[in-house]
Design a protein around this motif. Structure first.
Motif, PDB file in Angstrom:
ATOM      1  N   MET A   1       0.844  -1.173   0.000  1.00  0.00           N
ATOM      2  CA  MET A   1       0.000   0.000   0.000  1.00  0.00           C
ATOM      3  C   MET A   1       0.890   1.238   0.000  1.00  0.00           C
ATOM      4  SD  MET A   1      -3.326   1.398   1.831  1.00  0.00           S
ATOM      5  CE  MET A   1      -4.129   0.074   1.114  1.00  0.00           C
ATOM      6  N   ALA A   2       0.461   2.241  -0.702  1.00  0.00           N
ATOM      7  CA  ALA A   2       1.246   3.472  -0.800  1.00  0.00           C
ATOM      8  C   ALA A   2       1.211   4.239   0.511  1.00  0.00           C
ATOM      9  CB  ALA A   2       0.691   4.340  -1.916  1.00  0.00           C
ATOM     10  N   ASN A   3       2.241   5.000   0.731  1.00  0.00           N
ATOM     11  CA  ASN A   3       2.329   5.813   1.933  1.00  0.00           C
ATOM     12  C   ASN A   3       2.221   7.272   1.568  1.00  0.00           C
ATOM     13  OD1 ASN A   3       2.945   3.620   3.688  1.00  0.00           O
ATOM     14  ND2 ASN A   3       4.986   3.589   2.828  1.00  0.00           N
ATOM     15  N   GLU A   4       1.425   8.020   2.333  1.00  0.00           N
ATOM     16  CA  GLU A   4       1.366   9.460   2.146  1.00  0.00           C
ATOM     17  C   GLU A   4       2.554  10.038   2.892  1.00  0.00           C
ATOM     18  OE1 GLU A   4      -1.430  13.225   3.318  1.00  0.00           O
ATOM     19  OE2 GLU A   4      -2.292  11.237   3.322  1.00  0.00           O
ATOM     20  N   LEU A   5       3.489  10.603   2.164  1.00  0.00           N
ATOM     21  CA  LEU A   5       4.685  11.125   2.793  1.00  0.00           C
ATOM     22  C   LEU A   5       5.239  12.259   1.969  1.00  0.00           C
ATOM     23  CD1 LEU A   5       7.222   9.605   0.991  1.00  0.00           C
ATOM     24  CD2 LEU A   5       6.256   7.730   2.274  1.00  0.00           C
ATOM     25  N   LEU A   6       6.214  12.941   2.571  1.00  0.00           N
ATOM     26  CA  LEU A   6       6.903  14.021   1.878  1.00  0.00           C
ATOM     27  C   LEU A   6       8.038  13.413   1.100  1.00  0.00           C
ATOM     28  CD1 LEU A   6       6.890  17.218   1.908  1.00  0.00           C
ATOM     29  CD2 LEU A   6       5.481  16.342   3.673  1.00  0.00           C
ATOM     30  N   SER A   7       8.098  13.660  -0.183  1.00  0.00           N
ATOM     31  CA  SER A   7       9.190  13.192  -1.007  1.00  0.00           C
ATOM     32  C   SER A   7      10.367  14.141  -0.836  1.00  0.00           C
ATOM     33  CB  SER A   7       8.743  13.160  -2.471  1.00  0.00           C
ATOM     34  OG  SER A   7       9.828  12.973  -3.324  1.00  0.00           O
ATOM     35  N   PRO A   8      11.490  13.668  -0.315  1.00  0.00           N
ATOM     36  CA  PRO A   8      12.596  14.581  -0.059  1.00  0.00           C
ATOM     37  C   PRO A   8      13.141  15.222  -1.323  1.00  0.00           C
ATOM     38  CG  PRO A   8      13.229  12.310   0.428  1.00  0.00           C
ATOM     39  CD  PRO A   8      11.783  12.310   0.071  1.00  0.00           C
ATOM     40  N   SER A   9      13.074  14.533  -2.454  1.00  0.00           N
ATOM     41  CA  SER A   9      13.625  15.095  -3.675  1.00  0.00           C
ATOM     42  C   SER A   9      12.683  16.105  -4.319  1.00  0.00           C
ATOM     43  CB  SER A   9      13.953  13.982  -4.670  1.00  0.00           C
ATOM     44  OG  SER A   9      12.781  13.291  -5.018  1.00  0.00           O
ATOM     45  N   HIS A  10      11.417  16.032  -4.018  1.00  0.00           N
ATOM     46  CA  HIS A  10      10.456  16.940  -4.641  1.00  0.00           C
ATOM     47  C   HIS A  10       9.789  17.868  -3.635  1.00  0.00           C
ATOM     48  CE1 HIS A  10      10.898  13.897  -7.760  1.00  0.00           C
ATOM     49  NE2 HIS A  10      10.471  14.796  -8.595  1.00  0.00           N
ATOM     50  N   ASP A  11       9.997  17.608  -2.330  1.00  0.00           N
ATOM     51  CA  ASP A  11       9.388  18.414  -1.281  1.00  0.00           C
ATOM     52  C   ASP A  11       7.883  18.561  -1.511  1.00  0.00           C
ATOM     53  OD1 ASP A  11       9.433  19.831   1.095  1.00  0.00           O
ATOM     54  OD2 ASP A  11       9.614  21.750   0.051  1.00  0.00           O
TER      55      ASP A  11
ATOM     56  N   PHE B   1      -6.925   4.218  -4.298  1.00  0.00           N
ATOM     57  CA  PHE B   1      -7.215   3.505  -5.542  1.00  0.00           C
ATOM     58  C   PHE B   1      -5.902   3.437  -6.323  1.00  0.00           C
ATOM     59  CE2 PHE B   1      -8.012   4.083 -10.140  1.00  0.00           C
ATOM     60  CZ  PHE B   1      -8.643   2.876 -10.407  1.00  0.00           C
ATOM     61  N   VAL B   2      -5.526   2.238  -6.764  1.00  0.00           N
ATOM     62  CA  VAL B   2      -4.272   2.037  -7.491  1.00  0.00           C
ATOM     63  C   VAL B   2      -4.574   1.387  -8.837  1.00  0.00           C
ATOM     64  CG1 VAL B   2      -2.018   0.903  -7.463  1.00  0.00           C
ATOM     65  CG2 VAL B   2      -3.030   1.688  -5.318  1.00  0.00           C
ATOM     66  N   TYR B   3      -3.992   1.948  -9.896  1.00  0.00           N
ATOM     67  CA  TYR B   3      -4.104   1.353 -11.230  1.00  0.00           C
ATOM     68  C   TYR B   3      -2.738   1.354 -11.877  1.00  0.00           C
ATOM     69  CZ  TYR B   3      -5.207   0.368 -16.020  1.00  0.00           C
ATOM     70  OH  TYR B   3      -5.248  -0.225 -17.269  1.00  0.00           O
ATOM     71  N   PRO B   4      -2.333   0.223 -12.438  1.00  0.00           N
ATOM     72  CA  PRO B   4      -2.890  -1.112 -12.261  1.00  0.00           C
ATOM     73  C   PRO B   4      -2.483  -1.666 -10.894  1.00  0.00           C
ATOM     74  CG  PRO B   4      -0.919  -1.239 -13.623  1.00  0.00           C
ATOM     75  CD  PRO B   4      -1.164   0.220 -13.326  1.00  0.00           C
ATOM     76  N   GLU B   5      -3.199  -2.675 -10.464  1.00  0.00           N
ATOM     77  CA  GLU B   5      -2.914  -3.255  -9.153  1.00  0.00           C
ATOM     78  C   GLU B   5      -1.573  -3.981  -9.137  1.00  0.00           C
ATOM     79  OE1 GLU B   5      -6.134  -5.605  -7.647  1.00  0.00           O
ATOM     80  OE2 GLU B   5      -7.601  -4.033  -8.032  1.00  0.00           O
ATOM     81  N   LYS B   6      -1.232  -4.665 -10.231  1.00  0.00           N
ATOM     82  CA  LYS B   6       0.011  -5.436 -10.294  1.00  0.00           C
ATOM     83  C   LYS B   6       1.128  -4.584 -10.880  1.00  0.00           C
ATOM     84  CE  LYS B   6      -2.486  -9.696 -10.827  1.00  0.00           C
ATOM     85  NZ  LYS B   6      -2.220 -10.964 -10.372  1.00  0.00           N
ATOM     86  N   ASP B   7       2.358  -4.964 -10.581  1.00  0.00           N
ATOM     87  CA  ASP B   7       3.537  -4.280 -11.118  1.00  0.00           C
ATOM     88  C   ASP B   7       3.816  -4.795 -12.528  1.00  0.00           C
ATOM     89  OD1 ASP B   7       3.665  -3.161  -8.620  1.00  0.00           O
ATOM     90  OD2 ASP B   7       5.447  -4.249  -7.983  1.00  0.00           O
ATOM     91  N   VAL B   8       3.250  -4.115 -13.531  1.00  0.00           N
ATOM     92  CA  VAL B   8       3.437  -4.506 -14.932  1.00  0.00           C
ATOM     93  C   VAL B   8       3.944  -3.304 -15.723  1.00  0.00           C
ATOM     94  CG1 VAL B   8       1.686  -6.318 -14.873  1.00  0.00           C
ATOM     95  CG2 VAL B   8       1.018  -4.008 -15.508  1.00  0.00           C
TER      96      VAL B   8
END
Length: 148
Positions: free
Chosen positions: A1-11, A60-67
């Motif tokens: 699952m994705a994490n809501e966080l601050l991206s250090p490279s993009h702030d 919501f994630v598209y696509p669900e699999k890593d393709v």
């Protein structure tokens, strides 16, 4: 699952996971976040690209699999006159999703050619795509969905 966080490279706030490239990300006016994330995407047939929409714990994630993104995602240069920008597009069943870097940046969704969702980045911000997107996603000419 994705994490809501601050991206250090993009702030910036993102739903991309640690170790993923942030191709695009912004908080929307409705309180959700849209993020386009990639990993090892050096050509349309390598790595993966993910579209994520939502909030931490409800994404919501598209696509669900890593393709690989080949035949799933496409980008179009929608520059016209003084307007500059790109659209990243994908279809999921009857819906077409468009992540737009045209000011004000955001996302819209069409169903059977009719816009059913349209939300902008907070504060009407302009958000551009990472240049890495050009290596990993097929480019196509604009289509009807690009003009709304």
């Amino acid at each position: 699952m994705a994490n809501e966080l601050l991206s250090p490279s993009h702030d910036e706030t993102t739903l991309c996971d640690e170790g993923e490239d942030v191709y695009f990300s912004c908080p929307l006016n409705n309180g959700n976040i849209i993020s386009v994330c990639a990993k090892n995407n050096t050509s349309p047939n390598r790595g993966y690209v993910k579209y994520r929409y939502g909030r931490k714990g409800d994404v919501f994630v598209y696509p669900e699999k890593d393709v690989s993104p080949n035949r799933l995602f496409e980008i179009s240069d929608v520059a016209e006159g003084s307007i500059r920008g790109l659209h990243l597009k994908f279809s999921n069943e009857m819906y077409t999703y468009v992540v737009s870097s045209v000011w004000p940046s955001g996302v819209y969704v069409s169903k059977s050619g009719r816009i059913i969702f349209d939300n902008k980045c907070q504060d009407s911000r302009y958000k551009s795509f990472s240049n890495k997107i050009f290596d990993g996603i097929n480019q196509t000419p604009p289509s009807d969905v690009d003009f709304h």
